[in-house]
Design a protein around this motif. Structure first.
Motif, short mmCIF file in Angstrom:
data_model
loop_
_atom_site.label_atom_id
_atom_site.label_comp_id
_atom_site.label_asym_id
_atom_site.label_seq_id
_atom_site.Cartn_x
_atom_site.Cartn_y
_atom_site.Cartn_z
N GLY A 1 2.70 5.95 -11.14
CA GLY A 1 1.69 6.24 -10.12
C GLY A 1 1.36 5.01 -9.29
N GLY A 2 0.70 5.25 -8.16
CA GLY A 2 0.37 4.13 -7.27
C GLY A 2 -1.07 4.14 -6.80
N GLY A 3 -1.93 4.93 -7.45
CA GLY A 3 -3.34 5.00 -7.08
C GLY A 3 -4.20 4.19 -8.02
N ASP A 4 -5.51 4.35 -7.86
CA ASP A 4 -6.46 3.58 -8.66
C ASP A 4 -6.33 3.85 -10.15
N SER A 5 -6.14 5.12 -10.53
CA SER A 5 -6.04 5.44 -11.95
C SER A 5 -4.86 4.72 -12.60
N HIS B 1 6.48 3.03 -9.70
CA HIS B 1 6.01 3.71 -8.50
C HIS B 1 7.18 3.86 -7.54
N ARG B 2 7.15 4.91 -6.75
CA ARG B 2 8.29 5.23 -5.88
C ARG B 2 8.47 4.23 -4.75
N ARG B 3 7.45 3.44 -4.47
CA ARG B 3 7.58 2.42 -3.41
C ARG B 3 6.72 1.21 -3.75
N ASP B 4 6.98 0.12 -3.05
CA ASP B 4 6.22 -1.12 -3.28
C ASP B 4 5.01 -1.15 -2.35
N GLY B 5 4.16 -0.17 -2.51
CA GLY B 5 2.92 -0.05 -1.74
C GLY B 5 2.00 0.86 -2.52
N PHE B 6 0.69 0.60 -2.46
CA PHE B 6 -0.23 1.28 -3.36
C PHE B 6 -1.45 1.83 -2.62
N VAL C 1 8.27 -1.69 -11.51
CA VAL C 1 9.59 -1.20 -11.11
C VAL C 1 9.41 -0.18 -9.99
N VAL C 2 10.18 -0.34 -8.92
CA VAL C 2 10.20 0.65 -7.84
C VAL C 2 11.27 1.68 -8.16
N GLY C 3 10.87 2.93 -8.25
CA GLY C 3 11.83 3.98 -8.56
C GLY C 3 11.13 5.27 -8.95
#
Length: 366
Positions: A176-180, A203-208, A230-232
């Motif tokens: 995941g890429g959110g606060d949780s 996370h699927r990308r290097d951005g959150f 890891v991005v993926g």
């Protein structure tokens, strides 16, 4: 393990042969629904509360009972559980009855202006007003859809953290890429009773979509080799002897790698499901209930909506906003409950009547 029903819950409903006649039914026992009990109680409006969960607290208890909350006025910090416990204590004087582990299945307007309401357990009500305080509705975590993964739900795959201690000493992959996702990553990496053996954030990308400070701390921990990012995306799994042993992670370079793990934690947010509420003839906008900003009443007279379930110009999904909405909704409902009574604004600091309602002594000021 599910939270135990707090002893501060005034009453848990017994079996009823006929419909329960009441002034108000509150749908949702989260923080805003609980505070709605308080605001109604000050106006001497009796309420019943219905919630699909088996315990009060809503998302605060279901999703982040141990996470700190910092924006409750005059409370510098409290956990979701502490907030729930304090609200339950606050509403004790009003003797609200809880109907837990059930959902509203039917609402019909009666000729006399009241509502017939029925739950999934067959509990029936005749009520003068209804307050929808169901958060984002009947919420469910968004699932990670990978073939065979659901066989490990609640054993090695989790979409929420109810007991952080059960993950201590484990090899965790957090998706995941959110606060949780970021909050739990930091929780399990840093020294403490819940420290994991290893943590990989995927996370699927290097951005959150998370607090910048949390992202900065995560990157700092990666540089110190205390965790990995890891991005993926998870594209498959491997299992042995009935256990999930590896996930297959396909990176941005198209290469798929095996990642060993003990536990997979997935935080993709919530999928709001209005459920039967969508059939109540209410104005719905993007799965939220449209209300006015004077009384937080819907287009159906006598039905109000407070908290994250509602929408209006300038709406902010904050607990403190829901508290404000609950206060005005209570005053908006009073004419339906007491049509011949003039309602005056009174202050809990100075009103002997409110002190009597609250069961406290009236202070004497010099």
């Amino acid at each position: 393990m599910e939270p135990q029903l707090n002893p501060a819950v005034s009453q848990t409903a017994n079996r009823h042969d006929g419909p329960i006649e009441t002034d108000a039914v509150i749908v949702g026992a989260g923080p805003v629904g609980l505070f709605q009990v308080f605001e109604l109680g000050l106006l001497e409006i009796k309420a019943h509360i219905i919630d699909s969960l088996g315990y009060p607290g809503g998302q605060c208890i279901e999703l982040y009972p141990d996470k700190p909350i910092y924006d409750i006025p005059a409370v510098p910090v409290c956990t979701g559980k502490e907030l729930t416990d304090n609200l339950l204590k606050q509403i004790e004087p009003f003797g609200a009855t809880f109907h837990l582990g059930q959902e509203v299945t039917l609402v019909n307007k009666r000729e006399d202006g009241r509502f017939d309401l029925e739950t999934s357990k067959g509990t029936r009500f005749i009520t003068k007003t209804i307050f929808i305080a169901g958060g984002v509705g009947s919420f469910q975590p968004r699932l990670l859809k990978v073939e065979g993964l659901d066989a490990f739900n609640d054993t090695q795959v989790f979409y929420r953290v109810k007991s952080p201690a059960q993950f201590a000493g484990k090899n965790l992959v957090i998706v995941g890429g959110g606060d949780s996702a970021l909050d739990w990553t930091l929780n399990f990496v840093q020294d403490g009773p819940n420290k994991a053996e290893s943590v990989i954030l995927l996370h699927r990308r290097d951005g959150f979509k998370a607090a910048p400070a949390s992202v900065a701390k995560m990157r700092e921990l990666c540089e110190a080799y205390e965790m990995q990012f890891v991005v993926g995306q998870v594209t498959g799994i491997e299992q042995a002897n009935g256990r999930l042993t590896n996930i297959k992670v396909t990176g941005g370079d198209g290469v798929t790698r095996l990642v060993p793990l003990d536990v997979l934690l997935v935080f993709f947010g919530l999928s709001p499901k209005l459920g039967p509420i969508a059939q109540w003839s209410l104005n719905i906008e993007r799965k939220q209930v449209v209300v006015d900003t004077e009384k937080f009443e819907t287009n159906v007279p006598g039905i109000f909506a407070v908290g994250d379930i509602n929408v209006y110009p300038g709406k902010k999904k904050l607990i403190l906003s829901g508290f404000h909405e609950a206060a005005l909704a209570a005053f908006g409902a009073a004419p339906y409950v007491f049509p011949d009574k003039r309602i005056h604004l009174q202050y809990t600091t100075t009103s002997p009547k409110l002190h009597k309602v609250l069961g406290v002594d009236t202070p004497v000021f010099d």
